[in-house]
Design a protein around this motif. Structure first.
Motif, PDB file in Angstrom:
ATOM      1  N   PRO A  75      -7.581   7.349   0.420  1.00 34.79           N
ATOM      2  CA  PRO A  75      -8.531   6.477   1.113  1.00 34.79           C
ATOM      3  C   PRO A  75      -7.817   5.207   1.610  1.00 34.79           C
ATOM      4  N   VAL A  76      -8.100   4.850   2.838  1.00 36.87           N
ATOM      5  CA  VAL A  76      -7.494   3.628   3.394  1.00 36.87           C
ATOM      6  C   VAL A  76      -8.640   2.657   3.728  1.00 36.87           C
ATOM      7  N   HIS A  77      -8.480   1.448   3.274  1.00 34.55           N
ATOM      8  CA  HIS A  77      -9.555   0.457   3.410  1.00 34.55           C
ATOM      9  C   HIS A  77      -9.296  -0.466   4.597  1.00 34.55           C
ATOM     10  N   HIS A  78     -10.341  -0.697   5.428  1.00 28.14           N
ATOM     11  CA  HIS A  78     -10.200  -1.588   6.582  1.00 28.14           C
ATOM     12  C   HIS A  78     -11.020  -2.837   6.305  1.00 28.14           C
ATOM     13  N   MET A  79     -10.347  -3.901   5.884  1.00 26.00           N
ATOM     14  CA  MET A  79     -11.015  -5.116   5.416  1.00 26.00           C
ATOM     15  C   MET A  79     -11.887  -5.749   6.507  1.00 26.00           C
ATOM     16  N   ASP A  80     -11.415  -5.600   7.784  1.00 28.19           N
ATOM     17  CA  ASP A  80     -12.164  -6.219   8.886  1.00 28.19           C
ATOM     18  C   ASP A  80     -13.549  -5.610   9.059  1.00 28.19           C
ATOM     19  N   LYS A  81     -13.733  -4.360   8.622  1.00 28.19           N
ATOM     20  CA  LYS A  81     -15.034  -3.709   8.775  1.00 28.19           C
ATOM     21  C   LYS A  81     -15.894  -3.834   7.525  1.00 28.19           C
ATOM     22  N   CYS A  82     -15.278  -4.095   6.374  1.00 22.74           N
ATOM     23  CA  CYS A  82     -15.956  -4.018   5.076  1.00 22.74           C
ATOM     24  C   CYS A  82     -17.036  -5.092   4.941  1.00 22.74           C
ATOM     25  N   ILE A  83     -18.236  -4.653   4.482  1.00 24.92           N
ATOM     26  CA  ILE A  83     -19.334  -5.603   4.275  1.00 24.92           C
ATOM     27  C   ILE A  83     -19.518  -5.915   2.790  1.00 24.92           C
ATOM     28  N   GLU A 124     -13.259  -8.200  -7.167  1.00 30.56           N
ATOM     29  CA  GLU A 124     -13.220  -9.532  -7.783  1.00 30.56           C
ATOM     30  C   GLU A 124     -14.190 -10.442  -7.045  1.00 30.56           C
ATOM     31  N   GLY A 125     -14.972 -11.204  -7.780  1.00 35.01           N
ATOM     32  CA  GLY A 125     -15.929 -12.137  -7.177  1.00 35.01           C
ATOM     33  C   GLY A 125     -16.876 -11.441  -6.220  1.00 35.01           C
ATOM     34  N   GLY A 126     -17.277 -10.221  -6.562  1.00 33.01           N
ATOM     35  CA  GLY A 126     -18.222  -9.490  -5.727  1.00 33.01           C
ATOM     36  C   GLY A 126     -17.629  -8.960  -4.438  1.00 33.01           C
ATOM     37  N   LYS A 127     -16.310  -8.954  -4.355  1.00 36.06           N
ATOM     38  CA  LYS A 127     -15.682  -8.453  -3.121  1.00 36.06           C
ATOM     39  C   LYS A 127     -14.664  -7.348  -3.408  1.00 36.06           C
ATOM     40  N   PHE A 128     -14.603  -6.375  -2.465  1.00 36.24           N
ATOM     41  CA  PHE A 128     -13.595  -5.326  -2.555  1.00 36.24           C
ATOM     42  C   PHE A 128     -12.216  -5.970  -2.440  1.00 36.24           C
ATOM     43  N   GLN A 174     -20.827  -0.063  -2.555  1.00 38.05           N
ATOM     44  CA  GLN A 174     -21.277   1.304  -2.814  1.00 38.05           C
ATOM     45  C   GLN A 174     -20.092   2.156  -3.299  1.00 38.05           C
ATOM     46  N   CYS A 175     -18.926   1.937  -2.693  1.00 36.11           N
ATOM     47  CA  CYS A 175     -17.726   2.695  -3.083  1.00 36.11           C
ATOM     48  C   CYS A 175     -17.377   2.423  -4.542  1.00 36.11           C
ATOM     49  N   TRP A 176     -17.439   1.190  -4.931  1.00 35.50           N
ATOM     50  CA  TRP A 176     -17.110   0.785  -6.309  1.00 35.50           C
ATOM     51  C   TRP A 176     -18.066   1.443  -7.314  1.00 35.50           C
ATOM     52  N   MET A 177     -19.369   1.506  -6.902  1.00 33.29           N
ATOM     53  CA  MET A 177     -20.373   2.098  -7.786  1.00 33.29           C
ATOM     54  C   MET A 177     -20.171   3.600  -7.950  1.00 33.29           C
ATOM     55  N   HIS A 178     -19.723   4.258  -6.869  1.00 35.21           N
ATOM     56  CA  HIS A 178     -19.644   5.722  -6.905  1.00 35.21           C
ATOM     57  C   HIS A 178     -18.288   6.270  -7.320  1.00 35.21           C
ATOM     58  N   CYS A 179     -17.257   5.451  -7.293  1.00 31.80           N
ATOM     59  CA  CYS A 179     -15.907   5.970  -7.601  1.00 31.80           C
ATOM     60  C   CYS A 179     -15.874   6.552  -9.019  1.00 31.80           C
ATOM     61  N   PRO A 180     -15.604   7.861  -9.149  1.00 34.39           N
ATOM     62  CA  PRO A 180     -15.639   8.476 -10.486  1.00 34.39           C
ATOM     63  C   PRO A 180     -14.439   8.082 -11.350  1.00 34.39           C
ATOM     64  N   ASP A 181     -13.440   7.457 -10.752  1.00 32.87           N
ATOM     65  CA  ASP A 181     -12.236   7.131 -11.522  1.00 32.87           C
ATOM     66  C   ASP A 181     -12.044   5.627 -11.708  1.00 32.87           C
ATOM     67  N   GLY A 236     -12.508  11.291  -2.040  1.00 37.24           N
ATOM     68  CA  GLY A 236     -13.184  11.014  -0.774  1.00 37.24           C
ATOM     69  C   GLY A 236     -14.623  10.557  -0.899  1.00 37.24           C
ATOM     70  N   ILE A 237     -15.108  10.407  -2.121  1.00 33.97           N
ATOM     71  CA  ILE A 237     -16.501   9.973  -2.304  1.00 33.97           C
ATOM     72  C   ILE A 237     -16.710   8.584  -1.687  1.00 33.97           C
ATOM     73  N   CYS A 238     -15.725   7.699  -1.830  1.00 33.89           N
ATOM     74  CA  CYS A 238     -15.854   6.329  -1.314  1.00 33.89           C
ATOM     75  C   CYS A 238     -16.024   6.325   0.211  1.00 33.89           C
ATOM     76  N   ALA A 239     -15.232   7.188   0.888  1.00 38.93           N
ATOM     77  CA  ALA A 239     -15.320   7.256   2.345  1.00 38.93           C
ATOM     78  C   ALA A 239     -16.667   7.822   2.778  1.00 38.93           C
TER      79      ALA A 239
END
Lengths: 404, 99
Positions: free
Chosen positions: B38-46, B63-67, B50-57, B79-82
């Protein structure tokens, strides 16, 4: 019934009339294992019944676990041996088959469990009598296999098996086999050693990385994939190779302590023999009678008994058969390989460098079919005919005692 | 198992597949299992997490409520996060793992 004699070396030895199963149960009483988990199956049942009698009478401290199947019996043994205590069970035929999965796990977890197996034909068709199809089936499971000729050997082998299994260079489980009914249910005179002497001989159990050593926590049975499984199998091969020397040493020590020396193989009147029968289990006793009778007629015949089938004593067999010209290998199980039984194949492989020897195979005694003096004499006659080139070898694998 | 770890020979490891040290699961890098990462695009992230809640691992660091980042040592690339990342956002994309 009991005739006590005192031997300076062994202390008091008592001659007792016992069935093979009672003899093994007596060995188990003297071993006093911490845990025994077993399930009844003919012809092993009377062995465990006798041992349960000993437990009920308070003669052992053993925790007997009554389980619902042999799969559970061996599973309980794995748990108990991993926990770090001396563990035994016993079974036969289909019971061993039901244990199968855990038989391998016990060996690969390097747990020194000792299991008398009362040899019985595997179903089907269903049959309760002796052949070696049960233990021969798990010859590649990394259990040490010691075959017994009679009740005395079954008793002696069970005692030795404890020390062999627990030896630091081995740490493999051991099967001690005795032929179903032929040994297990026949009454013979057995020299029973003093309880204290047996206890001293087997010594105190010092477990290897026990699970219940809370100061040194360990994990048993983790996932082991392509990166390390092979290395663990390589260790098992090494342990099996090491066990040869250990079995010899303990057999010698046993002789020093109790009077009978045990080796990987036993030769009988083989020194100048031209023809030789190779056999294991109770049939060796019958074959010795035949060898004596034929020797009386001036024929140069001999016997090689394989006591330890796993590890396979290859170099010792090559040595023992050095002067022999024709070998008849008796197999009490049919490997269905279409090229002979399991003992035959090992013997042929061991002697592959010998071009001056003929080796033939006789499958016999399946499902408890009796084999007597006449049958074995006939085999020796055939071996003799092969040596004198009177009889061409048309088939290397033949069957003794089956109706055409 | 990290790719750089030297595998030991049969004489160097405990017999029977035993593991003699406790609590060593954290040394096992399941990140080596990935075929897609999974590759994270910080400019798009709100930072809806949801990803943090669902990641099985638990392979997403917050930190501080932010990815903050993926823990690629632990991420198996499921791929669950995507998938869970809102369609209008699409801040996580799966890309083929390359050596």
């Amino acid at each position: 019934m009991e005739d006590a004699k005192v031997n300076n070396k062994t202390g008091q030895t008592t001659l007792v009339a016992l069935t093979g199963n009672e003899a093994v149960a007596t060995a188990m009483r003297q071993i006093n294992p911490d845990v025994v988990a077993a399930y009844p199956i003919t012809p092993q049942t009377s062995l465990m019944q006798k041992f349960a009698d000993f437990a009920a009478a308070g003669l052992v401290d053993t925790e007997i676990i009554l389980v619902e199947s042999e799969h559970s019996a061996m599973s309980a043994c794995v748990g108990s041996a991993a926990a770090g205590v001396r563990t035994m069970t016993a079974t036969s035929a289909n019971g061993l088959a039901l244990m199968w999965e855990i038989v391998y796990i016990a060996a690969s977890s390097r747990l020194p469990i000792v299991m008398p197996v009362v040899n019985r034909a595997l179903s089907g068709p269903i049959n309760i009598h002796c052949d070696h199809s049960d233990t021969m089936g798990c010859r590649d499971s990394s259990w040490i296999q010691i075959y017994s000729e009679n009740s005395q050997e079954a008793y002696d082998n069970t005692i030795q098996a404890i020390r062999i299994a627990e030896h630091a260079n081995v740490l493999l489980p051991v099967m001690v086999t005795l032929d179903g009914f032929i040994i297990s249910h026949s009454i013979e005179s057995v020299h029973v050693y003093e309880d204290a002497k047996v206890k001293e001989f087997i010594g105190e159990y010092k477990p290897h990385n026990p699970l219940l050593d809370l100061n040194n926590p360990v994990t048993f049975g983790p996932l082991d994939l392509y990166d390390y499984y092979f290395e663990h199998k390589r260790q098992q091969s090494e342990a099996m190779k090491n066990s040869k020397r250990v079995i010899e040493d303990i057999g010698r020590l046993f002789g020093q302590t109790f009077g009978t020396v045990y080796d990987l193989i036993e030769t009988y009147r083989l020194e100048d023999a031209d023809e030789c029968i190779v056999v294991l289990g109770s049939t060796a006793g019958t074959a010795k009678e035949v060898v004596d009778a034929l020797r009386g007629q001036g024929r140069k015949v001999g016997l090689l008994k394989i006591r330890v089938f796993r590890p396979f004593p290859e170099t010792e067999i090559i040595d023992a058969l050095r002067g022999v010209k024709v070998v008849g290998v008796l197999d009490r199980s049919e490997g269905f390989s279409a090229v002979g039984g399991p003992v035959y194949q090992e013997i042929r492989a061991a002697l592959c460098a010998r071009h001056d020897i003929s080796i033939v195979n006789y499958i016999y005694g399946l499902g408890g079919r009796d084999i007597g003096i006449a049958d074995i004499t006939k085999v020796f006659d055939e071996l003799s005919a092969i040596r004198k080139a009177e009889k061409p070898i048309t088939s290397r694998v033949d069957y003794v005692g089956v109706r055409e | 198992m990290s790719e750089t770890e030297q595998l030991k020979g049969w004489k160097e490891i405990p017999i029977g597949g035993l593991i003699l040290a406790p609590g060593n699961a954290r040394e096992y890098k399941t990140g080596g299992w990935r075929t897609f990462k999974p590759v994270h695009h910080m400019d798009k992230c709100i930072h809806c997490l949801q990803c943090w809640m669902h990641c099985p691992d638990s392979a997403i660091k917050v930190e501080g409520g932010k990815f903050i980042a993926f823990n690629y040592d632990a991420c198996k690339g499921c791929g669950i996060c995507a998938k869970i990342c809102p369609k209008k956002v699409q801040a996580i994309t799966m890309e083929k793992e390359e050596k």
